[in-house]
Write an enzyme that holds these catalytic residues in place. Sequence first.
Site, short mmCIF file in Angstrom:
data_model
loop_
_atom_site.label_atom_id
_atom_site.label_comp_id
_atom_site.label_asym_id
_atom_site.label_seq_id
_atom_site.Cartn_x
_atom_site.Cartn_y
_atom_site.Cartn_z
N GLY A 1 1.72 5.51 1.55
CA GLY A 1 1.16 7.15 1.22
C GLY A 1 -0.04 6.49 1.42
O GLY A 1 -0.53 5.86 2.12
N SER A 2 -0.95 7.56 0.43
CA SER A 2 -2.40 7.20 0.74
C SER A 2 -3.36 6.44 0.26
O SER A 2 -4.59 5.96 0.40
CB SER A 2 -3.31 8.39 0.37
OG SER A 2 -2.93 9.65 1.07
N THR A 3 -2.57 5.19 -0.66
CA THR A 3 -3.12 4.07 -1.12
C THR A 3 -3.09 3.70 0.13
O THR A 3 -3.56 2.26 -0.17
CB THR A 3 -2.34 3.87 -1.97
OG1 THR A 3 -0.82 3.78 -1.46
CG2 THR A 3 -1.63 4.61 -3.34
#
Lengths: 364, 614
Positions: free
Chosen positions: B331-333
């Site tokens: 995801g956004s990590t």
Amino acid sequence: MSPLALFRWHRPDWLLLATLLALFGFGLAVLYSASGHNMEVVLKQAVRMVVGLTAMLVLSQLRPIHLYNWAPWLFAISVALLLAVLLMGTVSKGANRWLDLGFFRFQPSELMKLALPLMLARALAQRPPPLAWRDLLQALAWMGLAAVLIIKQPDLGTAILVVASGLYVLYLAGLRRRVIFTSLALALAAMPVVWRFIMHDYQRDRVLTFLNPESDPLGRGWNIIQSKIAIGSGGLLGKGWGQGTQSQLEFLPERHTDFILAVIAEEFGLLGVSLLLFLYAVLIYRGMMIAMEASTPFNRLLAGSLTLTFFTYVLVNVGMVSGLLPVVGVPLPLISYGGTSMVTLLTAFGMIMAVAGDKPFLHR
Amino acid sequence: MQARFDTGRRKRLGQNQLSGRYFRRRAWVALLGVSLIFAGLFARFYYLQVVQYSRYSSQSEANRVRIRPIAPNRGLIFDRNGVLLARNVPAYRLEVIPEQVGHLDNLLDALAEVIPLSETDRNRVQRLRRLRRSFQPIPVKLRLSEEDLARFAVNRYRFPGVEAVPYLSRDYPMGETMAHVLGYVGHISERELARLDEKRYRGTNLVGKTGLEAYYEDALHGEPGFEEVETNAQGRVLRVLRRELPKPGKDLHLTLDAGLQQAAYEALGQHRGAVVAMKPESGEVLALVSKPSFDPNPFVTGILHRDYQALLNQPGRPLFNRALLGGYEPGSTIKPFMALAGLASGVLSADETWYSDGTFQIPGRKRIYRDWKKGGHGRVDLVQALAQSVNGFFYNLALRMGIDRIHDWLAPFGFGQVTGIDMPREKPGLLPSRAWKRAVHNSAWFDGETVIVGIGQGPFVVTPMQLAWAVNKLASRKDLPRPHLKKGTEAWPKPGRLERIPEAAWEQVQKGMVAVVHGARGSARSIGHGLPFSMAGKTGTAQVFGHKEDATDEERKVEGLAEHLKHHALFIAYAPVEQPQIAVAVVVEHGGGGSRVAAPVARDVIRYWLERQP
């Protein structure tokens, strides 16, 4: 009868069959004692015997001409499988000998024990003796290939047996006496080189232990020392079935596999050993007779070399257990617990029986 | 056919007879040799059995000395401060010598009235009974409780041939907190027996099954000793003649911190998930937690079949080590790493901005990729794009970089490959690439896929361990030694691609990650309030249902959804920013958005660690 028929129905050689059955009976009795009265082990072995005997009897009806035709294929398959083992075999106790086919494990080196003599017998069958140099070199190349692949595993015992089977074909096919003696001399001279550069550490250990078992009484010398005590203490008549202290109290390692002869010697004495050797002698004598009476050069070479290879089996194991030869992992033929060598040997006897039945000019 | 065959043979007949005579001569010579050798073998046995009979017979009589193996003590396992994590405890096991009891089954029935015996115990007895000889003891029950021991002592007279024997068992004081890292030992199975060195394991009952116990089995096990014992004629031991003591296994000192592990385990609360913490500038793993977990201690004595089945069938799969085997979308990590890749490859310039109107389109295509915030974030620079997790910025970046460059710059952080940690099994995750798609799906790569890889979605898979490994590199700003749990196994790698990333790029990305926690509009600003240290972090959300590329972090925090349908929450962080002491990756399964549940877990772990630092 068509020459292309797969089978020629005939009665299998009764003397071979009877002797094998006698050996098996004896073997199972010893196994029961050697395994610590383990009926499961005995039954397992009995099942293998029945399976092996069935295969042998079927094979005994085969016409050897087909073996002649299949020989190159069998050899090629054996080489391919040995390569496969080297590349992806199952490692067991430090050596890489098995090919895991999922439902059962299989040692391709065993197949080679049959494929090599077949191949050489075929190649040399059409050559009148004495053996020509060109044929000799070709035969040696095949033997070398098989031997190297097996030694790589590493499995010295099997390699010795495979090479022996090839040498027997050469000898029976008319290897010149001059060559035989020269190479024997050369082999003696080459021993130091083999010792220094070719043998593995564990193989050197075994030879050293063999020469002086007392040097390592708790480690590698243990087998030989305990085996000799077991044999010697058996005396003339033995301590009785199941009464061998050496084997029953677990002083003797590998007592139901490679060292089962020590159990026989301890519990049945010299009498039991003599009976065993006698049965082996009958098998070998009969095998050689069949070879001598065989109708074609191929049949002769096949039956002769397989019989002599069987003899080598006996010699290597009996010599090892009695402290005459170094310990190499060769089981006592047809007696030791285990299915692999049993199947190979019974297949060989099946082929010998097939030769016995292949007599085109005799009306029976 | 028959005729031709026979004439063929007849032609060769002359030659055949010749070679036949030759063969017969050789065969007779061979038979002569065989006979001589058989005579020799017979002579050998005659010599041993008749001539030397009295010598060997007396040796056999005197052969009452046998050699028994003594199992070595298994090495202990300590954490980085010397806290004992796996120990050997004295215990008693009940043993039976089959030949000394009448009917084994009857005995077991009688014994079961005094001491409860499980099905597992009974099966083991039956199995070993077949494998061992009748005078060899078979363990009936391991680790007798005080009560069992007392009951047996009282009833002992009823059971000749049964004995309570002292031995050392394994015990894990921290139980389920450490179960996934340490693994456990258990009874050697028949399959393992075939694999293990028979000589070394002759006296051993327990072998490492999973985790570090399995990985370091060789060192932990030690070398067995031997004792020479004198037996009577029935093989029973009379006295010990000589004893060579075993060499105990080597103790294992870990980089783990028991306190931090405990703190991480508790921080996860009732959630399923994983926490991995590492020490920057090194490959040391400080904590490795997977939840739910299990108590490893029953496995040592032989877990009941019923209990084992229950563990297997539990919906949270407690035996599954999520930290190493769990695969999640990053995801956004992934955004900080994307930003670094963009800056390092020169595709992204430091002062670039992006106007976010809430949507993104590949030029010339219809498909709309959305920001998580309806209407967009307005004009943002890189720092704000990270702080607010602006998808559009990274869609655009990914599209401009192309999948090949993305792959080349993300791989050095360890994505898509095993980290090489010293644990028996580890999943490599998946870093999408053109080559991967060709090999697996046999189809070409599309720009649309590149776009979603830019926000850590699509076929992208990471493990919590990999994520922690990548964050640790982010915090350290260089390549690091292989991650490890055993102390003192640092081995520095060759400097790779990460060395080529300019200092300014690291700084700028860190600024963005600091703004995630401490910025006014940071996506995890809720954990930043009142923090006594500065922390860099990044939220992320991994999708659970469907592949809705345009769903947003906020949209995914769907309240009221059934627990198992909620998205996984991710958070990565390190702190303090000035001189990082700890790097953490957190995955909370079905936790919804990254900021709500995962970020507080990371904060708690980091706070615990920093408060304890001098």
